[in-house]
Design a protein around this motif. Structure first.
Motif, mmCIF file in Angstrom:
data_model
loop_
_atom_site.group_PDB
_atom_site.id
_atom_site.type_symbol
_atom_site.label_atom_id
_atom_site.label_comp_id
_atom_site.label_asym_id
_atom_site.label_seq_id
_atom_site.Cartn_x
_atom_site.Cartn_y
_atom_site.Cartn_z
ATOM 1 N N ALA A 22 49.716 -2.916 13.911
ATOM 2 C CA ALA A 22 49.807 -3.057 15.498
ATOM 3 C C ALA A 22 50.764 -1.963 15.978
ATOM 4 C CB ALA A 22 50.503 -4.405 15.644
ATOM 5 N N GLY A 23 50.400 -1.662 17.188
ATOM 6 C CA GLY A 23 51.269 -0.662 18.181
ATOM 7 C C GLY A 23 50.685 0.848 17.571
ATOM 8 N N SER A 24 49.969 1.050 16.401
ATOM 9 C CA SER A 24 49.710 2.481 16.046
ATOM 10 C C SER A 24 48.622 3.079 17.084
ATOM 11 C CB SER A 24 49.607 2.609 14.716
ATOM 12 O OG SER A 24 48.403 1.935 14.364
ATOM 13 N N THR A 25 48.342 4.068 16.918
ATOM 14 C CA THR A 25 47.166 4.598 17.694
ATOM 15 C C THR A 25 46.253 5.431 16.606
ATOM 16 O OG1 THR A 25 48.798 5.529 19.247
ATOM 17 C CG2 THR A 25 46.605 6.594 19.407
ATOM 18 N N ALA A 26 44.821 4.937 17.116
ATOM 19 C CA ALA A 26 43.706 5.387 16.312
ATOM 20 C C ALA A 26 42.957 6.804 17.278
ATOM 21 C CB ALA A 26 42.823 4.515 16.114
ATOM 22 N N HIS A 27 42.670 7.437 16.379
ATOM 23 C CA HIS A 27 41.852 8.662 17.061
ATOM 24 C C HIS A 27 40.545 8.685 16.453
ATOM 25 C CE1 HIS A 27 45.666 10.590 18.508
ATOM 26 N NE2 HIS A 27 46.097 10.130 17.538
ATOM 27 N N LEU A 28 39.367 8.593 17.607
ATOM 28 C CA LEU A 28 38.041 8.496 17.109
ATOM 29 C C LEU A 28 37.595 10.106 17.419
ATOM 30 C CD1 LEU A 28 37.009 5.232 18.473
ATOM 31 C CD2 LEU A 28 37.736 5.660 16.391
ATOM 32 N N ARG A 29 36.632 10.492 16.505
ATOM 33 C CA ARG A 29 35.891 11.744 16.927
ATOM 34 C C ARG A 29 34.576 11.723 16.495
ATOM 35 N NH1 ARG A 29 37.789 16.560 12.899
ATOM 36 N NH2 ARG A 29 37.552 14.784 11.682
ATOM 37 N N TYR A 30 33.662 12.294 17.496
ATOM 38 C CA TYR A 30 32.185 11.977 17.286
ATOM 39 C C TYR A 30 31.642 13.510 17.054
ATOM 40 C CZ TYR A 30 27.323 11.186 18.473
ATOM 41 O OH TYR A 30 25.963 11.153 18.339
ATOM 42 N N ILE A 31 30.894 13.929 16.227
ATOM 43 C CA ILE A 31 30.496 15.212 15.868
ATOM 44 C C ILE A 31 28.915 15.141 16.250
ATOM 45 C CG2 ILE A 31 30.002 17.050 14.304
ATOM 46 C CD1 ILE A 31 32.525 16.123 12.885
ATOM 47 N N ALA A 32 28.333 15.997 16.911
ATOM 48 C CA ALA A 32 26.945 16.053 17.398
ATOM 49 C C ALA A 32 26.361 17.455 16.959
ATOM 50 C CB ALA A 32 26.601 15.728 18.921
ATOM 51 N N ARG A 33 25.242 17.139 16.567
ATOM 52 C CA ARG A 33 24.259 18.639 16.401
ATOM 53 C C ARG A 33 23.689 19.177 17.843
ATOM 54 N NH1 ARG A 33 18.547 19.062 15.471
ATOM 55 N NH2 ARG A 33 18.469 16.738 16.072
ATOM 56 N N VAL A 34 24.175 20.434 17.890
ATOM 57 C CA VAL A 34 23.956 21.156 19.084
ATOM 58 C C VAL A 34 22.321 21.411 18.945
ATOM 59 C CG1 VAL A 34 24.178 23.220 20.213
ATOM 60 C CG2 VAL A 34 26.185 22.234 19.202
ATOM 61 N N VAL A 35 21.570 21.091 20.073
ATOM 62 C CA VAL A 35 20.370 21.384 20.109
ATOM 63 C C VAL A 35 19.908 22.608 21.086
ATOM 64 C CG1 VAL A 35 17.886 20.621 20.532
ATOM 65 C CG2 VAL A 35 19.789 19.120 19.374
#
Length: 69
Positions: A22-35
């Protein structure tokens, strides 16, 4: 690494466990394929608690520019 649970058109859904204190920070990352090269709209990401959808957070919208090499 967590894989999508569903992909429908441009909508991608993930189910992520909450393993942070509780109180911590989560970092989300999304990687996509370049078309294609170009400038694309970055839609806001929406995070919702599965058992209480009224508890949610969003990321800001923006744009992403892909340039050819």
């Amino acid at each position: 690494m967590i894989w999508p649970t569903t992909v429908v058109g441009q909508e991608v859904r993930f189910c992520a466990p909450n393993e942070f204190p509780a109180g911590s920070t989560a970092h989300l990352r999304y990687i996509a394929r370049v078309v294609n090269a170009g400038t694309f709209t970055w839609e806001p990401a929406i995070m919702q608690l599965g058992v209480a959808s009224e508890l949610s957070a969003t990321s800001p919208a923006g744009s992403v520019t892909i340039r050819p090499k």
